[in-house]
Structure formats: C-alpha cells, structure tokens
Design a protein around this motif. Structure first.
Motif, PDB file in Angstrom:
ATOM      1  N   LEU A  19       0.860  -1.181   0.000  1.00 44.56           N
ATOM      2  CA  LEU A  19       0.000   0.000   0.000  1.00 44.56           C
ATOM      3  C   LEU A  19       0.899   1.235   0.000  1.00 44.56           C
ATOM      4  O   LEU A  19       1.807   1.344   0.820  1.00 44.56           O
ATOM      5  N   HIS A  20       0.635   2.165  -0.885  1.00 43.91           N
ATOM      6  CA  HIS A  20       1.560   3.262  -1.152  1.00 43.91           C
ATOM      7  C   HIS A  20       1.417   4.428  -0.177  1.00 43.91           C
ATOM      8  O   HIS A  20       0.524   4.477   0.670  1.00 43.91           O
ATOM      9  N   ALA A  21       2.287   5.395  -0.357  1.00 43.57           N
ATOM     10  CA  ALA A  21       2.336   6.589   0.477  1.00 43.57           C
ATOM     11  C   ALA A  21       1.398   7.676  -0.051  1.00 43.57           C
ATOM     12  O   ALA A  21       0.828   7.562  -1.146  1.00 43.57           O
ATOM     13  N   LEU A  22       1.261   8.736   0.730  1.00 41.01           N
ATOM     14  CA  LEU A  22       0.482   9.904   0.318  1.00 41.01           C
ATOM     15  C   LEU A  22       1.076  10.467  -0.971  1.00 41.01           C
ATOM     16  O   LEU A  22       2.282  10.690  -1.072  1.00 41.01           O
ATOM     17  N   GLY A  23       0.219  10.678  -1.972  1.00 44.57           N
ATOM     18  CA  GLY A  23       0.659  11.257  -3.229  1.00 44.57           C
ATOM     19  C   GLY A  23       1.369  10.293  -4.152  1.00 44.57           C
ATOM     20  O   GLY A  23       1.875  10.702  -5.201  1.00 44.57           O
ATOM     21  N   ALA A  24       1.405   9.023  -3.798  1.00 46.72           N
ATOM     22  CA  ALA A  24       2.083   8.023  -4.628  1.00 46.72           C
ATOM     23  C   ALA A  24       1.055   7.089  -5.258  1.00 46.72           C
ATOM     24  O   ALA A  24      -0.143   7.372  -5.283  1.00 46.72           O
ATOM     25  N   SER A  25       1.513   5.942  -5.742  1.00 49.16           N
ATOM     26  CA  SER A  25       0.616   4.972  -6.364  1.00 49.16           C
ATOM     27  C   SER A  25       1.243   3.595  -6.285  1.00 49.16           C
ATOM     28  O   SER A  25       2.393   3.425  -5.852  1.00 49.16           O
ATOM     29  N   ALA A  26       0.499   2.592  -6.752  1.00 47.50           N
ATOM     30  CA  ALA A  26       1.015   1.222  -6.801  1.00 47.50           C
ATOM     31  C   ALA A  26       2.276   1.144  -7.650  1.00 47.50           C
ATOM     32  O   ALA A  26       3.159   0.309  -7.409  1.00 47.50           O
ATOM     33  N   GLY A  27       2.397   2.038  -8.644  1.00 46.10           N
ATOM     34  CA  GLY A  27       3.556   2.033  -9.519  1.00 46.10           C
ATOM     35  C   GLY A  27       4.862   2.329  -8.811  1.00 46.10           C
ATOM     36  O   GLY A  27       5.940   2.027  -9.343  1.00 46.10           O
ATOM     37  N   SER A  28       4.796   2.922  -7.626  1.00 41.61           N
ATOM     38  CA  SER A  28       6.036   3.228  -6.904  1.00 41.61           C
ATOM     39  C   SER A  28       6.764   1.966  -6.467  1.00 41.61           C
ATOM     40  O   SER A  28       7.933   2.030  -6.081  1.00 41.61           O
ATOM     41  N   PHE A  29       6.094   0.818  -6.536  1.00 40.84           N
ATOM     42  CA  PHE A  29       6.718  -0.445  -6.140  1.00 40.84           C
ATOM     43  C   PHE A  29       7.162  -1.290  -7.328  1.00 40.84           C
ATOM     44  O   PHE A  29       7.603  -2.421  -7.156  1.00 40.84           O
ATOM     45  N   ASP A  30       7.065  -0.746  -8.555  1.00 34.87           N
ATOM     46  CA  ASP A  30       7.417  -1.535  -9.732  1.00 34.87           C
ATOM     47  C   ASP A  30       8.884  -1.955  -9.728  1.00 34.87           C
ATOM     48  O   ASP A  30       9.225  -3.092 -10.072  1.00 34.87           O
ATOM     49  N   ARG A  31       9.759  -1.051  -9.348  1.00 39.62           N
ATOM     50  CA  ARG A  31      11.185  -1.394  -9.323  1.00 39.62           C
ATOM     51  C   ARG A  31      11.460  -2.464  -8.257  1.00 39.62           C
ATOM     52  O   ARG A  31      12.279  -3.358  -8.473  1.00 39.62           O
ATOM     53  N   LEU A  32      10.808  -2.323  -7.142  1.00 42.11           N
ATOM     54  CA  LEU A  32      10.949  -3.326  -6.083  1.00 42.11           C
ATOM     55  C   LEU A  32      10.468  -4.687  -6.578  1.00 42.11           C
ATOM     56  O   LEU A  32      11.088  -5.717  -6.317  1.00 42.11           O
ATOM     57  N   ALA A  33       9.372  -4.675  -7.313  1.00 42.25           N
ATOM     58  CA  ALA A  33       8.825  -5.920  -7.857  1.00 42.25           C
ATOM     59  C   ALA A  33       9.800  -6.575  -8.824  1.00 42.25           C
ATOM     60  O   ALA A  33      10.005  -7.795  -8.795  1.00 42.25           O
ATOM     61  N   ASP A  34      10.413  -5.775  -9.665  1.00 47.38           N
ATOM     62  CA  ASP A  34      11.372  -6.330 -10.621  1.00 47.38           C
ATOM     63  C   ASP A  34      12.569  -6.941  -9.898  1.00 47.38           C
ATOM     64  O   ASP A  34      13.067  -8.004 -10.282  1.00 47.38           O
ATOM     65  N   GLU A  35      13.036  -6.268  -8.870  1.00 47.55           N
ATOM     66  CA  GLU A  35      14.214  -6.742  -8.158  1.00 47.55           C
ATOM     67  C   GLU A  35      13.916  -8.014  -7.362  1.00 47.55           C
ATOM     68  O   GLU A  35      14.791  -8.862  -7.193  1.00 47.55           O
ATOM     69  N   LEU A  82       1.682  -8.480   3.806  1.00 48.25           N
ATOM     70  CA  LEU A  82       1.047  -7.178   3.605  1.00 48.25           C
ATOM     71  C   LEU A  82       2.055  -6.107   3.978  1.00 48.25           C
ATOM     72  O   LEU A  82       2.771  -6.236   4.973  1.00 48.25           O
ATOM     73  N   GLY A  83       2.134  -5.062   3.162  1.00 50.68           N
ATOM     74  CA  GLY A  83       3.078  -3.994   3.448  1.00 50.68           C
ATOM     75  C   GLY A  83       2.482  -2.630   3.201  1.00 50.68           C
ATOM     76  O   GLY A  83       1.443  -2.483   2.549  1.00 50.68           O
ATOM     77  N   GLY A  84       3.166  -1.631   3.725  1.00 47.78           N
ATOM     78  CA  GLY A  84       2.704  -0.270   3.525  1.00 47.78           C
ATOM     79  C   GLY A  84       3.844   0.710   3.628  1.00 47.78           C
ATOM     80  O   GLY A  84       4.759   0.540   4.443  1.00 47.78           O
ATOM     81  N   HIS A  85       3.793   1.734   2.797  1.00 50.93           N
ATOM     82  CA  HIS A  85       4.769   2.817   2.821  1.00 50.93           C
ATOM     83  C   HIS A  85       4.081   4.063   3.344  1.00 50.93           C
ATOM     84  O   HIS A  85       3.039   4.474   2.815  1.00 50.93           O
ATOM     85  N   SER A  86       4.613   4.657   4.399  1.00 49.95           N
ATOM     86  CA  SER A  86       4.101   5.894   4.967  1.00 49.95           C
ATOM     87  C   SER A  86       2.605   5.774   5.301  1.00 49.95           C
ATOM     88  O   SER A  86       2.235   4.962   6.136  1.00 49.95           O
ATOM     89  N   MET A  87       1.754   6.541   4.618  1.00 47.03           N
ATOM     90  CA  MET A  87       0.309   6.452   4.838  1.00 47.03           C
ATOM     91  C   MET A  87      -0.182   5.020   4.749  1.00 47.03           C
ATOM     92  O   MET A  87      -1.012   4.574   5.552  1.00 47.03           O
ATOM     93  N   GLY A  88       0.344   4.264   3.790  1.00 48.27           N
ATOM     94  CA  GLY A  88      -0.075   2.876   3.621  1.00 48.27           C
ATOM     95  C   GLY A  88       0.232   2.010   4.820  1.00 48.27           C
ATOM     96  O   GLY A  88      -0.398   0.962   5.009  1.00 48.27           O
ATOM     97  N   GLY A  89       1.202   2.416   5.651  1.00 43.32           N
ATOM     98  CA  GLY A  89       1.528   1.638   6.839  1.00 43.32           C
ATOM     99  C   GLY A  89       0.410   1.607   7.853  1.00 43.32           C
ATOM    100  O   GLY A  89       0.149   0.565   8.470  1.00 43.32           O
ATOM    101  N   LYS A  90      -0.259   2.742   8.048  1.00 38.70           N
ATOM    102  CA  LYS A  90      -1.388   2.765   8.986  1.00 38.70           C
ATOM    103  C   LYS A  90      -2.541   1.928   8.456  1.00 38.70           C
ATOM    104  O   LYS A  90      -3.158   1.165   9.200  1.00 38.70           O
ATOM    105  N   ILE A  91      -2.808   2.031   7.162  1.00 37.35           N
ATOM    106  CA  ILE A  91      -3.875   1.233   6.554  1.00 37.35           C
ATOM    107  C   ILE A  91      -3.545  -0.250   6.668  1.00 37.35           C
ATOM    108  O   ILE A  91      -4.406  -1.077   7.003  1.00 37.35           O
ATOM    109  N   ALA A  92      -2.290  -0.619   6.411  1.00 38.53           N
ATOM    110  CA  ALA A  92      -1.884  -2.025   6.484  1.00 38.53           C
ATOM    111  C   ALA A  92      -2.067  -2.575   7.891  1.00 38.53           C
ATOM    112  O   ALA A  92      -2.495  -3.727   8.063  1.00 38.53           O
ATOM    113  N   ALA A  93      -1.755  -1.784   8.895  1.00 35.12           N
ATOM    114  CA  ALA A  93      -1.922  -2.239  10.281  1.00 35.12           C
ATOM    115  C   ALA A  93      -3.387  -2.516  10.595  1.00 35.12           C
ATOM    116  O   ALA A  93      -3.722  -3.513  11.257  1.00 35.12           O
ATOM    117  N   LEU A  94      -4.269  -1.653  10.117  1.00 32.71           N
ATOM    118  CA  LEU A  94      -5.700  -1.852  10.358  1.00 32.71           C
ATOM    119  C   LEU A  94      -6.228  -3.077   9.608  1.00 32.71           C
ATOM    120  O   LEU A  94      -7.055  -3.822  10.137  1.00 32.71           O
TER     121      LEU A  94
END
Length: 464
Positions: A19-35, A82-94
């Motif tokens: 789950l992404h951060a404020l102002g980001a998107s799922a695409g922010s994890f594309d590089r991580l996915a490739d690696e 399940l993971g979360g970056h920034s804002m996504g971290g609070k959502i992931a915890a819930l």
C-alpha cells in the motif's frame, strides 16, 4: 508486474501486497517488484484518491481499509504478506488487525513489510509543514512546482530521471480531496485501540534522513504494535524509500523472507478457501490465522530457561516427528504456560504447570543423552515409569508429568491449521451465520464443501 514467484514452505508462491504513500501509487513499487522477481511476487494496490483510483469517491480511513480488504479477498491466495509505505503503513496495520481477528474473509497472512510507516497513533508531523502541504491543493490539483518541492523535502539525494518522473506524475494526478483528507483527518486518526498488538513477523525499513517517520523515530512509534519487528536503517535515505533505495529495500525483504517468513508449514489452498468461507466463525478464523503465523526463530522463553526449552524441543522431535517445515511446538507450549492456559486439570502429585515443566525438564536433563539415537530409549523409560533419575521429580511424578507434556505437545501440533489439513479435520467449519453443520456423519462420507483429502491418515511417533 512479474508473474514468476518463488515457493514458500510447501511449494506455495509468496505474494507481497503493498500500500503506497500519500501522493504516490502502486507504480512506486514496480522497481521493487522487478528486483524481487523469483523471490516474492510484489503487487501494489492503489488506494482511493491516488494512482489509478484517483477519481474514486472520497474515502475515510475505514472505507480505505474496506477497499483493501475487498481487493485482497478477490486476489490473495496461498501465503501472502502485507506492506505499507508511509500512509499505507497505517492502513496495512488496520487491515492486518482485522485479518488476525478473523473479521475479514482472508487467510494466509505470514508477515508485514513496512517502509517509513505512519503509526496507528496520530502521525508526528510539523504543523507548519502540514499547513504548507494543505495550501498546495487550495486551488485544485498539486502544481508541478509544489510537487517538486514535496519530492525535494522527502528525499536525501536527487531521484534518477525515471523515479522523478513517476513521483511527479503520481503527485499531479492525486485527488486534492484525498490529499486534504489524509492531512486533516487520516494522519490524525488514533487507531491504537483498533490495531492493538500485532504479534506477526514484521520488517520496518526507514531512512536515516527522514524527518518525522525516519529510522530514529520508528522503534518508539511501533515497538509496542509489532513486538516481532526487525528495524532496518537505510543511510543517506529520506522518506521515499521505494524510489530512493529499491535495491537496499529488496535485499532487506529477501533476508526477512528467508529468515522470518519462509519458515513453518503452509496451509493447502483448498483448506485456505474453507477457512475463508462463511462456514467458519470469525473468532475461529482469527484463531486459525494467528496459529498459522510463522514461529519466531529467535523466540525467548517466558517460563522455561533456554536450556529447558532446548530439551523440550528435543522431546518434541520424538513425540511429534515432523516432516518438512516444522512447527516450533515446544516454544508454543512455553507461550501457553506463560499465558496460564492448559487443559483445566493437573495431577495432584505435581505442582502447577510452569513449575512441573521446569522440574520435569531438569530431572530429565541430568541424564539426557548427547547422542540423538539414544534419546528415544531414555524418554520411553521415563514414560513407562522405569526411570532411575535423581532429580526434582521422582519416577512416578516424572511419568505423570510426561503424560501432560506429551498431551500439550500434540495439542499444539494439532492446533495448527496445516496439521488439521494433514489429518483431514474440518470440524472447525461448522459455524458462521447462520450456523452450518453436517448433513450426514458417516465413515467414508465426504460432503461437497469438504476438502478432498478429508479422512487421510498420518504416521505418529513411537514415543507419543
């Protein structure tokens, strides 16, 4: 997104939903996915108001949690994280808290991956910076200049051209309403009570140069939420970890999976579907979800000392020999003792369970063979009351204690949903609302809803 996945224990693929951060998107994890291709299948989820969901209706924190659960219920199969970056971290915890309570139609959660996460409690944030960020959407979408300012404020070093372009595009298409809602409300929500304590393997990655949610702040913010958290600091890194340091993040995740997540048995898919179904009561589903979590390989005993726990593990290997990825049933018995749980009775000649375990193990330890091939005979003699050991328990007491101990070890093994699947026990699936039961109970009769292997058999250890 990569489609190849590495097997988790039991051969099942492991997926990480981010789950992404404020102002980001799922695409922010594309590089991580490739690696991580070939290790973990990474799937990003766009939250309402961001990325591909920028035009979605306004959503509260709870509605965003519902959105994620709906996506996971449609796609999460087999073991997953399940993971979360920034804002996504609070959502992931819930989301995780609902899964582990059984309140979501989900099963298979094995760990959490968090990057500079917003905590369940109100997020620490400089109020002048909050006001500045809010002013950026006074007249609509964030301008390119303000988006560049945001990126500069949240990175330790300039992003490469590709990452910069992605971050700018995500910020520019972010819903102004969603941006404002998070800064004014979502970040200030205190979800501490709703989340509680999540006793799940957790990796927390944070940058050394992140202001409010950086490496120095995270242990204090999250240690009580994630008692099994492993904190990793990335030097020369700000807040935008997936775009700044995807290689370092991927390396940390790979280690975490190998050491903490990819251990223990995995529940077969057909049984996962049964546990997710309406036939299973929420409290039962939650209990099964918690039992299925990987054991803590660094478990520190609460009732026994380390030598006693080691001996109990060796006894467990004789009482319940396990093939393939094993459950640390000895550690689970120690945790059971620490919680004061048991089967409701004890032999009148023995002290309370914690003391009986300590005395019983100390008695056996006095003459426990160093040669594993000799241990079965020693244990059998003690079980039969033929022990001549001189210790805190006499032969009759040792025999009585071993009866209780073997019962506890077997119960802890059988309580794991992977064990239930192995022996073909599905009696937990007779609840839900309305309550459901069996149409017919008869040897050799399998109802349509039951997994195909119901009625299977399992070999047992000689000493059990």
């Amino acid at each position: 997104m990569p489609t190849d996945t590495a097997p988790a224990p039991g051969g099942a693929p492991l997926t990480l939903y981010m789950l992404h951060a404020l102002g980001a998107s799922a695409g922010s994890f594309d590089r991580l996915a490739d690696e991580l291709a070939g290790v973990v299948h990474v799937v990003g989820i766009d939250l309402p108001g961001f990325g591909s969901a920028a035009s979605a209706p306004d959503a509260t924190v709870d509605e965003t949690v519902d959105h994620v659960i709906h996506r996971l219920a449609a796609h999460a199969r087999g073991p997953w994280m399940l993971g979360g970056h920034s804002m996504g971290g609070k959502i992931a915890a819930l989301v995780a808290s609902r899964v582990l309570r059984g309140d979501a139609p989900l099963f298979g959660l094995r760990g959490m991956v968090l990057m500079a996460p917003s905590p369940p409690r109100p997020e620490p944030m400089d109020e002048e910076r909050r006001a500045l960020m809010l002013s950026w959407v006074d007249d609509g979408a964030i301008s390119e200049a303000d988006a560049e300012t945001f990126i500069d404020q949240n990175t330790a070093e300039p992003l490469d051209a590709g990452a910069q372009s992605l971050a700018l595009a995500d910020l520019r298409r972010t819903s102004p309403t969603a941006w404002r809602a998070w800064l004014e409300t979502g970040s200030r929500v205190d979800a501490t009570a709703a989340v509680g304590t999540l006793d799940v393997p957790a990796l927390v990655i944070a940058g050394a140069d992140d202001a409010d949610l950086g490496a120095s702040a995270q242990p204090e913010l999250l240690a009580s939420v994630y008692p099994r958290a492993h904190f990793v600091t990335l030097e020369a890194t700000g807040h935008m970890i997936p775009l700044e340091r995807h290689l370092d993040a991927a390396a940390a995740i790979s280690r975490f999976v190998a050491e903490e997540v990819g251990v223990g048995p995995v529940v077969p898919d057909e049984w996962v579907e049964l546990i997710r179904s309406e036939r299973v009561d929420a409290r039962v589903r939650g209990a099964l979800a918690r039992r299925a979590l990987p054991d803590d390989h660094g478990y520190a005993p609460a009732v026994l000392d380390m030598a006693q726990l080691t001996l109990l593990r060796e006894i467990a290997d004789l009482v319940v020999p396990q093939e393939g990825p094993a459950i640390d049933i000895a550690a689970r018995v120690d945790a059971q003792l620490a919680r004061g749980e048991g089967d409701g009775w004890r032999n009148a000649d023995l002290p309370g369970d914690p003391e009986a375990y300590r005395r019983g193990l100390d008695t056996l330890a006095a003459a426990w063979p160093t040669d594993p091939s000799e241990r079965s005979d020693r244990l059998k003699a003690a079980i039969e009351g033929d022990s001549d050991l001189d210790g805190p328990l006499d032969a009759a007491q040792l025999k009585a204690w071993l009866e209780d101990a073997r019962n506890d070890l077997v119960r802890q093994w059988l309580a794991h949903p992977a064990s239930m699947a192995r022996v073909g026990y599905d009696g937990f699936a007779t609840g839900g609302r309305p309550m459901r039961g069996y149409v017919e109970l008869r040897l050799g009769r399998r109802e349509d809803w039951e997994p195909a292997n119901v009625g299977g058999t399992i070999a047992t250890g000689d000493a059990a």
